[in-house]
Design a protein around this motif. Structure first.
Motif, PDB file in Angstrom:
ATOM      1  N   UNK A  40       8.368  -7.785 -13.230  1.00 29.59           N
ATOM      2  CA  UNK A  40       7.049  -8.247 -12.782  1.00 29.59           C
ATOM      3  C   UNK A  40       7.038  -8.535 -11.278  1.00 29.59           C
ATOM      4  N   UNK A  41       8.149  -9.056 -10.760  1.00 36.71           N
ATOM      5  CA  UNK A  41       8.212  -9.359  -9.325  1.00 36.71           C
ATOM      6  C   UNK A  41       8.104  -8.074  -8.503  1.00 36.71           C
ATOM      7  N   UNK A  42       8.805  -7.032  -8.937  1.00 33.09           N
ATOM      8  CA  UNK A  42       8.749  -5.756  -8.205  1.00 33.09           C
ATOM      9  C   UNK A  42       7.333  -5.188  -8.253  1.00 33.09           C
ATOM     10  N   UNK A  43       6.708  -5.236  -9.429  1.00 34.00           N
ATOM     11  CA  UNK A  43       5.355  -4.682  -9.558  1.00 34.00           C
ATOM     12  C   UNK A  43       4.357  -5.494  -8.735  1.00 34.00           C
ATOM     13  N   UNK A  44       4.473  -6.809  -8.792  1.00 33.15           N
ATOM     14  CA  UNK A  44       3.558  -7.648  -8.022  1.00 33.15           C
ATOM     15  C   UNK A  44       3.696  -7.384  -6.522  1.00 33.15           C
ATOM     16  N   UNK A  45       4.940  -7.282  -6.058  1.00 33.76           N
ATOM     17  CA  UNK A  45       5.163  -7.046  -4.632  1.00 33.76           C
ATOM     18  C   UNK A  45       4.591  -5.688  -4.213  1.00 33.76           C
ATOM     19  N   UNK A  46       4.762  -4.684  -5.074  1.00 32.04           N
ATOM     20  CA  UNK A  46       4.191  -3.371  -4.770  1.00 32.04           C
ATOM     21  C   UNK A  46       2.671  -3.413  -4.717  1.00 32.04           C
ATOM     22  N   UNK A  47       2.064  -4.126  -5.661  1.00 33.45           N
ATOM     23  CA  UNK A  47       0.599  -4.216  -5.685  1.00 33.45           C
ATOM     24  C   UNK A  47       0.088  -4.965  -4.457  1.00 33.45           C
ATOM     25  N   UNK A  48       0.795  -5.999  -4.081  1.00 33.05           N
ATOM     26  CA  UNK A  48       0.394  -6.750  -2.889  1.00 33.05           C
ATOM     27  C   UNK A  48       0.537  -5.884  -1.634  1.00 33.05           C
ATOM     28  N   UNK A  49       1.567  -5.065  -1.593  1.00 36.33           N
ATOM     29  CA  UNK A  49       1.721  -4.134  -0.478  1.00 36.33           C
ATOM     30  C   UNK A  49       0.567  -3.139  -0.423  1.00 36.33           C
ATOM     31  N   UNK A  50       0.105  -2.708  -1.599  1.00 34.56           N
ATOM     32  CA  UNK A  50      -1.049  -1.791  -1.646  1.00 34.56           C
ATOM     33  C   UNK A  50      -2.295  -2.478  -1.105  1.00 34.56           C
ATOM     34  N   UNK A  51      -2.465  -3.750  -1.439  1.00 34.49           N
ATOM     35  CA  UNK A  51      -3.602  -4.491  -0.902  1.00 34.49           C
ATOM     36  C   UNK A  51      -3.492  -4.641   0.615  1.00 34.49           C
ATOM     37  N   UNK A  52      -2.277  -4.874   1.080  1.00 37.58           N
ATOM     38  CA  UNK A  52      -2.059  -5.004   2.527  1.00 37.58           C
ATOM     39  C   UNK A  52      -2.479  -3.725   3.245  1.00 37.58           C
ATOM     40  N   UNK A  53      -2.055  -2.587   2.714  1.00 39.76           N
ATOM     41  CA  UNK A  53      -2.411  -1.310   3.350  1.00 39.76           C
ATOM     42  C   UNK A  53      -3.916  -1.070   3.256  1.00 39.76           C
ATOM     43  N   UNK A  54      -4.508  -1.438   2.118  1.00 39.73           N
ATOM     44  CA  UNK A  54      -5.958  -1.291   1.973  1.00 39.73           C
ATOM     45  C   UNK A  54      -6.683  -2.100   3.044  1.00 39.73           C
ATOM     46  N   UNK A  55      -6.258  -3.320   3.243  1.00 38.25           N
ATOM     47  CA  UNK A  55      -6.972  -4.209   4.152  1.00 38.25           C
ATOM     48  C   UNK A  55      -6.795  -3.783   5.608  1.00 38.25           C
ATOM     49  N   UNK A  56      -5.641  -3.223   5.932  1.00 37.25           N
ATOM     50  CA  UNK A  56      -5.369  -2.883   7.330  1.00 37.25           C
ATOM     51  C   UNK A  56      -5.931  -1.515   7.720  1.00 37.25           C
TER      52      UNK A  56
END
Lengths: 94, 178
Positions: free
Chosen positions: B72-88
């Motif tokens: 779950x930690x790996x998946x959460x971190x990946x999803x958060x990274x996707x949000x980071x790229x979306x926002x930037x």
């Protein structure tokens, strides 16, 4: 070398001895090292992402809540991994 | 803005990111991966030859709980990274230019600007049922002269953005001290 038969794989015990790694790795030690490696990757990834948030989010108000949410959920999952207690996320996990 | 300094008299008119539906669609693989440890034991019960493997997913044992937590930690971190790229990833329209900021991945960033007086053509493209219903489309901005074309894909309400660009293109440009 192509005319010689294949040799069975053997762990590099000489290298293990130099690195002070025991020949037989217990399951507990393997899990511990796996958690160390995952934590290291998580920390590196999080640092890189936070750097991008702070440098490129154009002082957006979203940056700090996003970072705080990530850290909270990550630490909750780490606590769950180690102890089974994930703070306020515990009811949602098995 | 760190990437470009606003000139005197310049102000930001609008910032645009990809449509939220496309962002959520990008999160779908992460959601599926996160659900697998919950769903797999329940599905295994329906496949008799594999049913005994369902007992493998007992998350009360420390080892399985640790594996589940790490998953779950790996998946959460990946999803958060996707949000980071979306926002930037963002398009910025000012009263003098359009700036496109593309964050393709970490440490891979493209920033380009196009002055509004150089814009020759603005095209919107909404194709498909779902994009039509949700108002998702592409917008292409063609400059005069060189083959410079800005394209932003999957933005919300591209027609409004086009009208806004054309409104500022048609206004008389103010003199600058450049």
């Amino acid at each position: 070398m192509v005319d010689q038969p294949l040799q069975p794989f053997a762990p590099p015990f000489a290298l293990f001895a130099q690195l002070h790694v025991p020949d037989t790795l217990s399951a507990g030690a393997a899990v511990t090292w796996a958690l160390y490696i995952v934590s290291a990757f998580w920390a590196l990834y999080t640092l890189v992402a936070i750097y991008h948030w702070l440098k490129y989010s154009h002082a957006s108000w979203v940056a700090f809540p996003a970072i705080a949410l990530h850290l909270f959920i990550s630490f909750a999952l780490m606590a769950y991994t180690l102890s089974g207690n994930a703070f306020s996320l515990t009811p949602y996990l098995p | 803005m760190k990437e470009f300094e606003l000139e005197p008299g310049e102000h930001i008119v609008k910032q645009v990111r990809k449509h939220w539906f496309l962002f959520l669609s990008g999160l779908l693989p992460y959601a599926i991966l996160a659900i697998i440890p919950f769903a797999l034991p329940k599905f295994l019960v329906f496949a008799p030859p594999l049913a005994h493997y369902a007992t493998f997913f007992e998350y009360q044992t420390p080892l399985m709980r640790a594996a589940f937590g790490v998953w779950l930690l790996i998946i959460w971190t990946g999803a958060w990274g996707a949000f980071t790229r979306y926002f930037l990833n963002v398009w910025v329209l000012t009263n003098k230019r359009i700036t496109t900021i593309k964050q393709r991945r970490f440490f891979y960033r493209e920033v380009a600007s196009l002055l509004l007086p150089r814009i020759q053509d603005v095209t919107t493209d909404v194709a498909g049922i779902l994009p039509s219903l949700l108002g998702i489309g592409d917008i292409k901005v063609q400059s005069a002269g060189a083959d410079v074309q800005f394209t932003m894909r999957g933005i919300p309400r591209p027609e409004q953005m086009r009208d806004l660009i054309l409104k500022y293109v048609s206004t008389k440009p103010q003199t600058t001290n450049i």
